[in-house]
Scaffold this motif. Structure first.
Motif, PDB file in Angstrom:
ATOM      1  N   ALA A  27     -72.871 -54.910   0.101  1.00 58.68           N
ATOM      2  CA  ALA A  27     -71.705 -55.708   0.070  1.00 58.68           C
ATOM      3  C   ALA A  27     -72.020 -57.170   0.827  1.00 58.68           C
ATOM      4  O   ALA A  27     -71.135 -58.009   0.791  1.00 58.68           O
ATOM      5  CB  ALA A  27     -70.369 -54.971   0.487  1.00 58.68           C
ATOM      6  N   ALA A  41     -62.696 -64.560  -5.054  1.00 58.96           N
ATOM      7  CA  ALA A  41     -62.780 -63.102  -5.592  1.00 58.96           C
ATOM      8  C   ALA A  41     -62.038 -63.236  -7.099  1.00 58.96           C
ATOM      9  O   ALA A  41     -62.163 -62.423  -8.222  1.00 58.96           O
ATOM     10  CB  ALA A  41     -62.378 -62.029  -4.863  1.00 58.96           C
ATOM     11  N   THR A  99     -66.930 -61.379  -2.108  1.00 58.62           N
ATOM     12  CA  THR A  99     -67.123 -59.883  -1.906  1.00 58.62           C
ATOM     13  C   THR A  99     -66.862 -59.476  -0.643  1.00 58.62           C
ATOM     14  O   THR A  99     -66.810 -58.297  -0.103  1.00 58.62           O
ATOM     15  CB  THR A  99     -68.697 -59.882  -2.024  1.00 58.62           C
ATOM     16  N   ARG A 114     -64.960 -56.275  -0.547  1.00 58.40           N
ATOM     17  CA  ARG A 114     -65.294 -55.169  -1.181  1.00 58.40           C
ATOM     18  C   ARG A 114     -65.471 -53.859  -0.319  1.00 58.40           C
ATOM     19  O   ARG A 114     -66.176 -54.068   0.408  1.00 58.40           O
ATOM     20  CB  ARG A 114     -66.645 -55.531  -1.861  1.00 58.40           C
ATOM     21  N   ASN A 115     -64.751 -52.896  -0.875  1.00 60.55           N
ATOM     22  CA  ASN A 115     -65.140 -51.584  -0.063  1.00 60.55           C
ATOM     23  C   ASN A 115     -64.228 -51.593   1.071  1.00 60.55           C
ATOM     24  O   ASN A 115     -64.666 -50.502   2.233  1.00 60.55           O
ATOM     25  CB  ASN A 115     -66.576 -51.064  -0.028  1.00 60.55           C
ATOM     26  N   THR A 122     -57.340 -54.073  -5.790  1.00 59.93           N
ATOM     27  CA  THR A 122     -58.262 -53.071  -6.037  1.00 59.93           C
ATOM     28  C   THR A 122     -59.298 -53.883  -7.097  1.00 59.93           C
ATOM     29  O   THR A 122     -60.435 -53.756  -7.128  1.00 59.93           O
ATOM     30  CB  THR A 122     -57.719 -51.856  -6.832  1.00 59.93           C
ATOM     31  N   GLY A 136     -61.859 -55.529  -5.381  1.00 57.41           N
ATOM     32  CA  GLY A 136     -62.832 -54.423  -4.881  1.00 57.41           C
ATOM     33  C   GLY A 136     -62.391 -53.779  -3.498  1.00 57.41           C
ATOM     34  O   GLY A 136     -63.097 -52.889  -2.978  1.00 57.41           O
TER      35      GLY A 136
END
Lengths: 308, 308
Positions: A304, B23, B138, B141-142, B166, B169
Motif C-alpha cells: 500500500a 482516490a 492510496t 487503502r486498507n 470503501t 479502499g
C-alpha cells in the motif's frame, strides 16, 4: 577484503551477533567466526542456519580468538567475562555491544587478564525482533557504532576494531561512557520506557476493548507498539544498569508533560501550537542528518506504500 | 466505476482532502470535484497540481455539490459550516474528517439546514506531512474510516457515503461519538502528546547537544520525532477539543509511568520483565490485524532496508 581478525568469537547469538556474523562473512572480515549462546535452543538454531562455528561453552568459543564480542544482555556481561577470562588468547581484544557503557565497564574490567584489551562499544542498530534468525548483513549500514574507550586503551587495538566496524558499513564515534549513557537515556532508554508504558495503559483500559486498540492503532500508537515489542530481558537490564540517567530524563519528561497537560486543561492553544512547531524542526534535523527518510510513513501495509 | 456522487466539494485542501481527490479521480467516483482552501497559497498550489476545480470561496465550491467534505482543523468546523450553510444544495450530505467527533457534532449541527444530512467521519490515515502536495490516491487503502452517525441519520445517505469510502479502499466502522473520542485518545491523541513532550525534553537538555540527539536518534527517539512532526494546528485543535478523554488517558499514563520508574529505582527487574513481556503480545495482535507489517524497521535509510 583481507581479514581484519584471524578469529572472531561471538558470545551470545542474537540479533546483533547474528548480523555481525553475516556482515563479516559477506565481506571476508574474519578468518574464522566462532560462537556460543547459553541456550541450547539458540545454539541449535545457529547451527541449523550456519551462522558460525557453534560451541557448547563460551570457553571453547573464545579459544584462539583475537577478537571476542560480548553480545549478551548488559546484566550478563560481568559473569560472562569472568567465565571466559582464563581461556582468552594473549593480547586478545574484547568488545561488547551493550546499550549501557559505564556499568559494563565496571562489571568487565575486574576480570580482564593482563595484556588483553577491553574496548566498550554500542552499535545504534537493531529491530524489534530478536534471536539468531533476526540477523542480517546490512543491519549496521549507515548506522552509528559508538565506542567508549578507556583512558589507557591501546590505540592500535582501537584502530583495528574501528576498521572492522566501518568495514561492516557503520560509522564510528568515540565518547566517554557517562556521556554515552546520558545521550542514550534521551534518545533511546526513556523513549522505550514511555512506549512500554503507553502500550500498558491501553492494555489496562477496560472501557476500550483490546480489539479496538489493535484495529485502530494506525495513528501514533502503532509506532509505540513496535518500540514496545523489543526484547524484554535486554531492556530490563538497560533500565537497571542506566538507572540514574534514565530516571533523570523521565523526571524532566514528567515535568514537561504536566506543563502541556495544564495547557490543554486551561485551553492555552497558543502554547500548544508553539511547542508543536518547535518539535517539527527537530524532525527536519534528523532527516537532514540521514538518520531517517522524509518519505511518508503511514501504515507500512505491504503493497500500500508507494514510497517503499 | 459509476460516479457515486455528482459533485464532491472539498473544504480544506490538505493531506486528507488531497488524497480523497486523487482516490476519487482515479476510480471515477465523483462527476466533479470542487474545492476551496482558506489560504491563497494553498489554492494556488492546488490549482498548479490540478487537484480539483478550486474556488476562492467555500460558498462557490459547495454550490450544487451532493457531498461536502469538511477537511479543516477541528476548531474551524463550526465557522466553516456556518459559512457554507446558505449555499448548500437541497438534500446535500455533509461529512467531516476531524480526529475528534463529539465537539465537531456540537459545532456543526446548529448550522445544518433543513433536509441536509450531517454524517461525522474520521479516516484513520495520514502521514507526518501536510498540505495539498502531501496527498496520494492510496492513502486510505486498507485503513479504517470511522463514522459516528447520529440517531436520526438517514440510512440511505449513510450507505452512500460508506460506498464512497470503501471504493477509495478504506474499511468503515460505526460507533458513538463519545466512544470514538475515548478510543482515539488512547490510540492516537495521548501518544501524540507524549511524543511531542519527549522531543521537547531532548530539545531543552543542555548537557546533550542537539546534534548528538539528532545523530544518535536511531533507537526509539526517531519514531517519536516522526509523530511529533505532524501538523501543529491540527493537533492543537485535537487536544483542545478532546480535552477530557485525553487528560483521562494522560493521567493513567502518568500513574503507570510512576510504577515503572519506581521499579527501576528499586531495582525490581522481575516487574519490568513481566511488563515488557505483556506489551509484546499487543504488538503481535496489531500485526495479525493487518495494521502494520512484521518486517523489521530499523532506520528506513533509503537502500539499506532489504525488507522495503
Amino acid at each position: 577484503m583481507t581479514a581484519i581478525y584471524r578469529q572472531v568469537a561471538l558470545i551470545g547469538l542474537g540479533l546483533i551477533a547474528g548480523s555481525m556474523a553475516h556482515a563479516m562473512r559477506e565481506a571476508g572480515l574474519a578468518g574464522r567466526i566462532t560462537g556460543h549462546a547459553r541456550s541450547a535452543a539458540t545454539r541449535d538454531t545457529a547451527r541449523e542456519i550456519g551462522l558460525c562455528e557453534v560451541f557448547d561453552t563460551a570457553a571453547e568459543a573464545v579459544r584462539g580468538a583475537d577478537l571476542v564480542v560480548l553480545a549478551v544482555p548488559v546484566g550478563a556481561m560481568g559473569p560472562v567475562m569472568e567465565e571466559i577470562a582464563p581461556h582468552l588468547a594473549p593480547g586478545a581484544t574484547i568488545t561488547d555491544v551493550g546499550s549501557v557503557k559505564q556499568s559494563v565497564i565496571d562489571a568487565v574490567m575486574p576480570h580482564l587478564p593482563e595484556g588483553a584489551h577491553f574496548i566498550p562499544g554500542h552499535p545504534l542498530a537493531g529491530t524489534e525482533h530478536s534471536g539468531p534468525r533476526a540477523g542480517f548483513a546490512t543491519l549496521f549500514r549507515n548506522r552509528w557504532w559508538l565506542l567508549t574507550p578507556l583512558p589507557d586503551t591501546d590505540p592500535q587495538a582501537l584502530a583495528r576494531l574501528e576498521s572492522l566496524i566501518t568495514a561492516m558499513g557503520a560509522k564510528t564515534d568515540r565518547m566517554g561512557a557517562p556521556h554515552h549513557d546520558l545521550v542514550l537515556a534521551v534518545t533511546s532508554h526513556a523513549p522505550h520506557l514511555i512506549a512500554y508504558t503507553m502500550v500498558g495503559v491501553a492494555d489496562h483500559l477496560r472501557r476500550v476493548s483490546g480489539e479496538e486498540v489493535i484495529q485502530y492503532s494506525a495513528a501514533g500508537f502503532r509506532d509505540f507498539t513496535r518500540i514496545a515489542a523489543s526484547d524484554p530481558t535486554m531492556w530490563r537490564d538497560v533500565f537497571l544498569h542506566n538507572k540514574e540517567a534514565t530516571l533523570d530524563i523521565l523526571g524532566r519528561f514528567t515535568e514537561e508533560l504536566f506543563v502541556l497537560q495544564r495547557a490543554i486543561r486551561m485551553g492555552d492553544g497558543q502554547q500548544l501550537h508553539d511547542y508543536f512547531t518547535r518539535t517539527r524542526a527537530i524532525r527536519r534535523g534528523i532527516i537532514e542528518a540521514g538518520q531517517d527518510t522524509g518519505a511518508p510513513d503511514f501504515g507500512r501495509t505491504p503493497g500500500a506504500n508507494p514510497a517503499e
